[in-house]
Design a protein around this motif. Sequence first.
Motif, PDB file in Angstrom:
ATOM      1  N   ASN A   1       0.913  -1.403  -0.303  1.00 18.74           N
ATOM      2  CA  ASN A   1       0.101  -0.186   0.292  1.00 18.74           C
ATOM      3  C   ASN A   1       1.054   1.254   0.504  1.00 18.74           C
ATOM      4  O   ASN A   1       0.405   2.285  -0.418  1.00 18.74           O
ATOM      5  N   GLN A   2       1.742   0.954   0.587  1.00 13.63           N
ATOM      6  CA  GLN A   2       2.895   2.466   0.437  1.00 13.63           C
ATOM      7  C   GLN A   2       3.802   2.497  -1.092  1.00 13.63           C
ATOM      8  O   GLN A   2       4.401   1.930  -1.210  1.00 13.63           O
ATOM      9  N   LYS A   3       3.913   3.676  -1.357  1.00 13.19           N
ATOM     10  CA  LYS A   3       4.415   4.359  -2.915  1.00 13.19           C
ATOM     11  C   LYS A   3       5.778   4.264  -1.918  1.00 13.19           C
ATOM     12  O   LYS A   3       6.797   4.161  -2.787  1.00 13.19           O
ATOM     13  N   LYS A   4       6.433   4.085  -1.285  1.00 15.79           N
ATOM     14  CA  LYS A   4       7.537   3.885  -1.094  1.00 15.79           C
ATOM     15  C   LYS A   4       8.002   3.881   0.538  1.00 15.79           C
ATOM     16  O   LYS A   4       7.205   4.087   1.755  1.00 15.79           O
ATOM     17  N   PHE A   5       9.264   3.080   1.315  1.00 15.57           N
ATOM     18  CA  PHE A   5       9.726   3.341   2.317  1.00 15.57           C
ATOM     19  C   PHE A   5      10.257   4.087   3.038  1.00 15.57           C
ATOM     20  O   PHE A   5      11.192   4.646   2.362  1.00 15.57           O
ATOM     21  N   GLU A   6       9.758   4.620   4.315  1.00 20.35           N
ATOM     22  CA  GLU A   6       9.776   5.682   5.391  1.00 20.35           C
ATOM     23  C   GLU A   6      11.258   5.309   6.450  1.00 20.35           C
ATOM     24  O   GLU A   6      11.214   4.554   6.194  1.00 20.35           O
ATOM     25  N   ILE A   7      11.976   6.769   6.025  1.00 17.67           N
ATOM     26  CA  ILE A   7      12.981   6.133   6.807  1.00 17.67           C
ATOM     27  C   ILE A   7      13.243   6.854   8.079  1.00 17.67           C
ATOM     28  O   ILE A   7      14.299   7.576   8.841  1.00 17.67           O
ATOM     29  N   GLY A   8      11.902   8.173   7.792  1.00 21.47           N
ATOM     30  CA  GLY A   8      12.338   9.098   9.334  1.00 21.47           C
ATOM     31  C   GLY A   8      12.708   8.826  10.558  1.00 21.47           C
ATOM     32  O   GLY A   8      13.272   9.068  11.458  1.00 21.47           O
ATOM     33  N   CYS A   9      12.425   8.055  10.819  1.00 26.28           N
ATOM     34  CA  CYS A   9      11.817   7.647  12.850  1.00 26.28           C
ATOM     35  C   CYS A   9      13.305   6.231  12.427  1.00 26.28           C
ATOM     36  O   CYS A   9      14.042   6.827  13.367  1.00 26.28           O
ATOM     37  N   ILE A  10      13.837   6.291  11.567  1.00 30.26           N
ATOM     38  CA  ILE A  10      14.887   5.581  11.656  1.00 30.26           C
ATOM     39  C   ILE A  10      16.339   5.715  11.795  1.00 30.26           C
ATOM     40  O   ILE A  10      17.453   6.191  12.541  1.00 30.26           O
ATOM     41  N   MET A  11      15.860   7.183  10.920  1.00 27.17           N
ATOM     42  CA  MET A  11      17.343   8.618  10.710  1.00 27.17           C
ATOM     43  C   MET A  11      17.494   8.896  12.301  1.00 27.17           C
ATOM     44  O   MET A  11      18.124   9.307  12.200  1.00 27.17           O
ATOM     45  N   LYS A  12      15.928   9.801  12.972  1.00 27.87           N
ATOM     46  CA  LYS A  12      16.275  10.484  14.239  1.00 27.87           C
ATOM     47  C   LYS A  12      16.384   9.505  14.952  1.00 27.87           C
ATOM     48  O   LYS A  12      17.571   9.693  16.523  1.00 27.87           O
ATOM     49  N   THR A  13      16.224   7.990  14.861  1.00 29.93           N
ATOM     50  CA  THR A  13      17.050   7.032  15.827  1.00 29.93           C
ATOM     51  C   THR A  13      18.090   7.413  15.599  1.00 29.93           C
ATOM     52  O   THR A  13      19.478   7.486  17.156  1.00 29.93           O
ATOM     53  N   ILE A  14      18.929   7.447  15.418  1.00 29.08           N
ATOM     54  CA  ILE A  14      20.414   6.908  14.747  1.00 29.08           C
ATOM     55  C   ILE A  14      20.928   8.463  14.720  1.00 29.08           C
ATOM     56  O   ILE A  14      21.669   8.546  15.906  1.00 29.08           O
TER      57      ILE A  14
END
Length: 261
Positions: free
Chosen positions: A221-234
């Motif tokens: 259903n998602q057009k793309k994989f989001e990385i916002g949360c991952i980037m904030k954690t790193i």
Amino acid sequence: MFSVIIPVYNKIRHLSRSIESVLNQSFTDFELILVDDASTDGSFEFISQLEDKRISVYRRSSPGPGGYAARNLGIEKANSSWVCFLDADDEWELDYLKSMRDIISKDKDLKILSAAWRVKYESGSSVCNIAGRIVQSELTILTLEDFLAFSITNAPPICSSVASVKKEVFEETGAFPADLCNSGGDVDTWLRIVLKTKKMGFYNKVLATYFVDSDNMVTNNQKKFEIGCIMKTIKKSLESHQMQLPEQLLKKYSNKYLLAL
């Protein structure tokens, strides 16, 4: 001993398979928590009619992206010291919980566990990439560095349907990032946990099947994989200046998801 959480959103065609794979477990000390995320296909009516004293059913008033809020409600309602997750369209092998129990009884320091899983396509199946890179049918203790290194080379050691986590860990790391991202929140959650615990257990035996061609999949259903949360954690981890963190591996891990995006 275990609280098993299945988030449900318009999965009527697959529910019998996933639920029965839990109820038929060889190890029976568990509760099954079904959290309906405002389904419209009859899923809630189906799970509401299940007659088994081990089952508890909850319903949210509106669907949340990725099922993260549903999982969080399940964690909140969990009565056991360990929480396990299974997606509503996936399936456990009958000795999944027994295997997790055996590992916990041998190594009480572990707080997050995983196992190998099968990926089922319409045309066939394969086993997760990490399974071919470590000793078969044995428990391997993976350090934070191992977790990052395997993930960087497209062999992550965990997915939602084989994750078992000690409930107290969520109090320290936070639960799934509901309302913060539409996808990628499970990856972010496992990263935050392993950053905290510094290690995890991986049992290299196939104990679950991940079905790719299922109804209403988040990845479809998602057009793309989001990385916002991952980037904030790193970013937060690196800015904390913890000397024991593998900075270069974390940056490579970050770059891996940037490249994927």
